[in-house]
Design a protein around this motif. Structure first.
Motif, PDB file in Angstrom:
ATOM      1  N   ASP A 270      33.244  44.948  42.650  1.00 20.40           N
ATOM      2  CA  ASP A 270      33.897  45.376  41.412  1.00 20.40           C
ATOM      3  C   ASP A 270      35.038  44.413  41.103  1.00 20.40           C
ATOM      4  O   ASP A 270      35.716  43.930  42.028  1.00 20.40           O
ATOM      5  CB  ASP A 270      34.434  46.810  41.553  1.00 20.40           C
ATOM      6  CG  ASP A 270      34.622  47.490  40.201  1.00 20.40           C
ATOM      7  OD1 ASP A 270      34.318  46.856  39.174  1.00 20.40           O
ATOM      8  OD2 ASP A 270      35.069  48.647  40.169  1.00 20.40           O
ATOM      9  N   LEU A 271      35.242  44.137  39.827  1.00 20.68           N
ATOM     10  CA  LEU A 271      36.279  43.198  39.403  1.00 20.68           C
ATOM     11  C   LEU A 271      36.936  43.701  38.133  1.00 20.68           C
ATOM     12  O   LEU A 271      36.266  44.221  37.238  1.00 20.68           O
ATOM     13  CB  LEU A 271      35.678  41.803  39.124  1.00 20.68           C
ATOM     14  CG  LEU A 271      34.957  41.082  40.278  1.00 20.68           C
ATOM     15  CD1 LEU A 271      34.205  39.878  39.732  1.00 20.68           C
ATOM     16  CD2 LEU A 271      35.967  40.652  41.337  1.00 20.68           C
ATOM     17  N   GLN A 272      38.261  43.558  38.054  1.00 19.66           N
ATOM     18  CA  GLN A 272      38.987  43.785  36.804  1.00 19.66           C
ATOM     19  C   GLN A 272      40.125  42.779  36.746  1.00 19.66           C
ATOM     20  O   GLN A 272      41.005  42.776  37.611  1.00 19.66           O
ATOM     21  CB  GLN A 272      39.533  45.209  36.694  1.00 19.66           C
ATOM     22  CG  GLN A 272      40.165  45.480  35.322  1.00 19.66           C
ATOM     23  CD  GLN A 272      40.516  46.944  35.123  1.00 19.66           C
ATOM     24  OE1 GLN A 272      39.954  47.815  35.785  1.00 19.66           O
ATOM     25  NE2 GLN A 272      41.432  47.212  34.230  1.00 19.66           N
ATOM     26  N   GLU A 273      40.065  41.920  35.756  1.00 16.36           N
ATOM     27  CA  GLU A 273      40.984  40.793  35.676  1.00 16.36           C
ATOM     28  C   GLU A 273      42.442  41.245  35.734  1.00 16.36           C
ATOM     29  O   GLU A 273      42.879  42.111  34.974  1.00 16.36           O
ATOM     30  CB  GLU A 273      40.734  40.007  34.388  1.00 16.36           C
ATOM     31  CG  GLU A 273      41.567  38.740  34.290  1.00 16.36           C
ATOM     32  CD  GLU A 273      41.199  37.902  33.082  1.00 16.36           C
ATOM     33  OE1 GLU A 273      41.866  36.880  32.871  1.00 16.36           O
ATOM     34  OE2 GLU A 273      40.259  38.284  32.351  1.00 16.36           O
ATOM     35  N   GLY A 274      43.189  40.656  36.663  1.00 15.02           N
ATOM     36  CA  GLY A 274      44.607  40.953  36.814  1.00 15.02           C
ATOM     37  C   GLY A 274      44.906  42.305  37.428  1.00 15.02           C
ATOM     38  O   GLY A 274      46.084  42.661  37.589  1.00 15.02           O
ATOM     39  N   LYS A 275      43.856  43.068  37.800  1.00 20.45           N
ATOM     40  CA  LYS A 275      44.058  44.423  38.324  1.00 20.45           C
ATOM     41  C   LYS A 275      43.553  44.571  39.770  1.00 20.45           C
ATOM     42  O   LYS A 275      44.295  44.997  40.651  1.00 20.45           O
ATOM     43  CB  LYS A 275      43.360  45.455  37.434  1.00 20.45           C
ATOM     44  CG  LYS A 275      43.888  45.512  36.016  1.00 20.45           C
ATOM     45  CD  LYS A 275      45.343  45.964  35.977  1.00 20.45           C
ATOM     46  CE  LYS A 275      45.846  46.093  34.546  1.00 20.45           C
ATOM     47  NZ  LYS A 275      47.264  46.489  34.496  1.00 20.45           N
ATOM     48  N   PHE A 276      42.298  44.219  40.020  1.00 24.53           N
ATOM     49  CA  PHE A 276      41.781  44.372  41.384  1.00 24.53           C
ATOM     50  C   PHE A 276      40.544  43.516  41.602  1.00 24.53           C
ATOM     51  O   PHE A 276      39.848  43.113  40.653  1.00 24.53           O
ATOM     52  CB  PHE A 276      41.471  45.840  41.721  1.00 24.53           C
ATOM     53  CG  PHE A 276      40.504  46.503  40.785  1.00 24.53           C
ATOM     54  CD1 PHE A 276      39.134  46.260  40.880  1.00 24.53           C
ATOM     55  CD2 PHE A 276      40.947  47.388  39.813  1.00 24.53           C
ATOM     56  CE1 PHE A 276      38.243  46.873  40.028  1.00 24.53           C
ATOM     57  CE2 PHE A 276      40.055  48.001  38.944  1.00 24.53           C
ATOM     58  CZ  PHE A 276      38.699  47.747  39.053  1.00 24.53           C
ATOM     59  N   ILE A 277      40.274  43.263  42.884  1.00 24.21           N
ATOM     60  CA  ILE A 277      39.063  42.590  43.345  1.00 24.21           C
ATOM     61  C   ILE A 277      38.524  43.429  44.502  1.00 24.21           C
ATOM     62  O   ILE A 277      39.256  43.725  45.448  1.00 24.21           O
ATOM     63  CB  ILE A 277      39.346  41.153  43.842  1.00 24.21           C
ATOM     64  CG1 ILE A 277      39.885  40.273  42.704  1.00 24.21           C
ATOM     65  CG2 ILE A 277      38.110  40.536  44.466  1.00 24.21           C
ATOM     66  CD1 ILE A 277      40.388  38.912  43.181  1.00 24.21           C
ATOM     67  N   VAL A 278      37.239  43.821  44.443  1.00 25.71           N
ATOM     68  CA  VAL A 278      36.607  44.584  45.514  1.00 25.71           C
ATOM     69  C   VAL A 278      35.393  43.786  45.983  1.00 25.71           C
ATOM     70  O   VAL A 278      34.538  43.406  45.167  1.00 25.71           O
ATOM     71  CB  VAL A 278      36.176  45.988  45.049  1.00 25.71           C
ATOM     72  CG1 VAL A 278      35.556  46.761  46.200  1.00 25.71           C
ATOM     73  CG2 VAL A 278      37.370  46.743  44.473  1.00 25.71           C
ATOM     74  N   GLN A 279      35.310  43.547  47.296  1.00 30.69           N
ATOM     75  CA  GLN A 279      34.264  42.678  47.833  1.00 30.69           C
ATOM     76  C   GLN A 279      33.653  43.247  49.112  1.00 30.69           C
ATOM     77  O   GLN A 279      34.300  44.019  49.821  1.00 30.69           O
ATOM     78  CB  GLN A 279      34.840  41.289  48.174  1.00 30.69           C
ATOM     79  CG  GLN A 279      35.441  40.543  47.011  1.00 30.69           C
ATOM     80  CD  GLN A 279      36.178  39.284  47.464  1.00 30.69           C
ATOM     81  OE1 GLN A 279      36.779  39.258  48.552  1.00 30.69           O
ATOM     82  NE2 GLN A 279      36.146  38.249  46.647  1.00 30.69           N
ATOM     83  N   LYS A 280      32.425  42.834  49.389  1.00 31.87           N
ATOM     84  CA  LYS A 280      31.850  42.905  50.728  1.00 31.87           C
ATOM     85  C   LYS A 280      32.041  41.524  51.341  1.00 31.87           C
ATOM     86  O   LYS A 280      31.698  40.517  50.721  1.00 31.87           O
ATOM     87  CB  LYS A 280      30.370  43.283  50.688  1.00 31.87           C
ATOM     88  CG  LYS A 280      30.124  44.748  50.352  1.00 31.87           C
ATOM     89  CD  LYS A 280      30.646  45.656  51.442  1.00 31.87           C
ATOM     90  CE  LYS A 280      30.305  47.118  51.160  1.00 31.87           C
ATOM     91  NZ  LYS A 280      30.897  48.021  52.170  1.00 31.87           N
TER      92      LYS A 280
END
Length: 350
Positions: A270-280
């Protein structure tokens, strides 16, 4: 020496008149193919893979085919599973920005008990389309769908190891232990309360970190805007610059990344610019198939000041070579090889 047909009756296993296989002492075999088809169908059908991320909608449909054999042998109460299966799973996808709808197959050509500790090979194909959008969808299905599907397959493997459809029958036939057969006195109210509290605390601790895995949390401060820091962490050329190593980095949900000359790999959940990055996220030295979960949250309490809060869960305590410094090395890598380098190279302060 006893004559044929004679002997100490304590050592002779006789057939019972009622035909009961007491405590599963005798060898018994249970066919599990239909049960396997049913369980795999319930595990793998109608899984949401992507729900609008990157403009893509992907889900599995239904099991197309399960072929092979599956059975459970039981001897002296011990479960001996056996299976060699090939699985075909139908899936469908839509790219609404194009627009384009397509379908495909996920194939597991060989799932077998002899490889129960390893993830099986998984192939993804698209029906009647080889264009750029179809290839993007296929890559997203591999990156995002493969871990989800393999996780469901592991549930099947675990169920077979516990007896498959014979599990309830095995549990029923287990002989009671001496301790369990003795009636235990009812605990006093105060003792029962303490026991319940202790159990609840243990459950909370168990949820925090699985056995054999650890979690880390980091908080870092930078003198820059949140969107600038997000851009650095999502741009492969900047990664090459501040790490002085090769990097490949997709900017889309479901897209893959490879950092530090391929030592770190994974994909974006999941990605939201300037807010968060979620990765495996995984290291090449970890046991095959293991991924941790990384979440980076950007907070800008005032213009020009950004606080990063990073959490990484399910980090294995040991790598595949038996080294037990994985957690410490992972935390040190984030601090020294990424965050400190970003400050030094881009001038975001210490």
């Amino acid at each position: 020496m006893a004559k044929l047909g004679e002997g100490d009756k304590r050592w002779i296993v006789e057939e019972r008149a009622d035909g009961a296989n007491v405590h599963n002492w005798h060898w018994s075999e249970r066919d599990c193919l239909d049960w396997s088809r049913s369980l795999l169908s319930s595990l793998l059908s109608d899984l949401q893979i992507l729900d609008g991320e990157g403009g893509l909608y992907i889900r599995t449909k239904s099991i197309d085919k399960v072929e092979g054999e599956a059975y459970v042998n039981v001897r002296k109460g011990k479960v001996i599973p056996g299976y060699e299966l090939s699985i075909k799973l139908a899936w469908e996808a839509e790219a609404r920005d194009v627009p384009l709808k397509l379908s495909g197959l996920v194939e597991v050509p060989y799932l077998a008990d002899e490889n129960a500790g390893e993830d099986p090979e998984l192939k993804v194909s698209v029906r009647d389309d080889d264009g750029p959008v179809a290839r993007r969808i296929k890559d997203a299905m591999l990156a995002k769908g493969k871990p989800i599907i393999l996780e469901k397959i592991r549930l099947y493997v675990d169920a077979m190891s516990k007896g498959g459809p014979a599990k309830d029958e095995l549990d029923t036939k287990k002989p009671p232990s001496n301790a369990a057969s003795k009636a235990a006195p009812a605990p006093a109210p105060a003792t029962a309360t303490k026991t319940a509290a202790a159990t609840e605390q243990k459950e909370k601790e168990k949820k925090k970190s699985k056995e054999g895995f650890k979690n880390i949390s980091l908080t870092e401060k930078f003198y820059c805007r949140a969107r600038d820091l997000y851009e650095i962490l999502m741009d492969e050329n900047r990664w090459k610059g501040f790490t002085q190593s090769n990097a490949r980095l997709s900017r889309e949900v479901g897209g893959q990344f490879s950092l530090f000359d391929g030592s770190i790999t994974g994909f974006h959940e999941d990605l939201q610019e300037g807010k968060f990055i979620v990765q495996k996220w995984r290291s090449g030295s970890w046991p095959d198939g293991l991924y941790s979960s990384v979440k980076i949250v950007f907070d800008e309490p005032e213009p020009g000041v950004t606080i990063i809060k990073l959490t990484q869960t399910d980090i294995p305590e040991e790598d595949k070579y038996g080294n037990s410094t994985v957690v410490e090395n992972t935390e040190r890598g984030w601090r020294e090889l990424i965050f400190h380098k970003i400050r030094a190279v881009f001038g975001f302060g210490i």
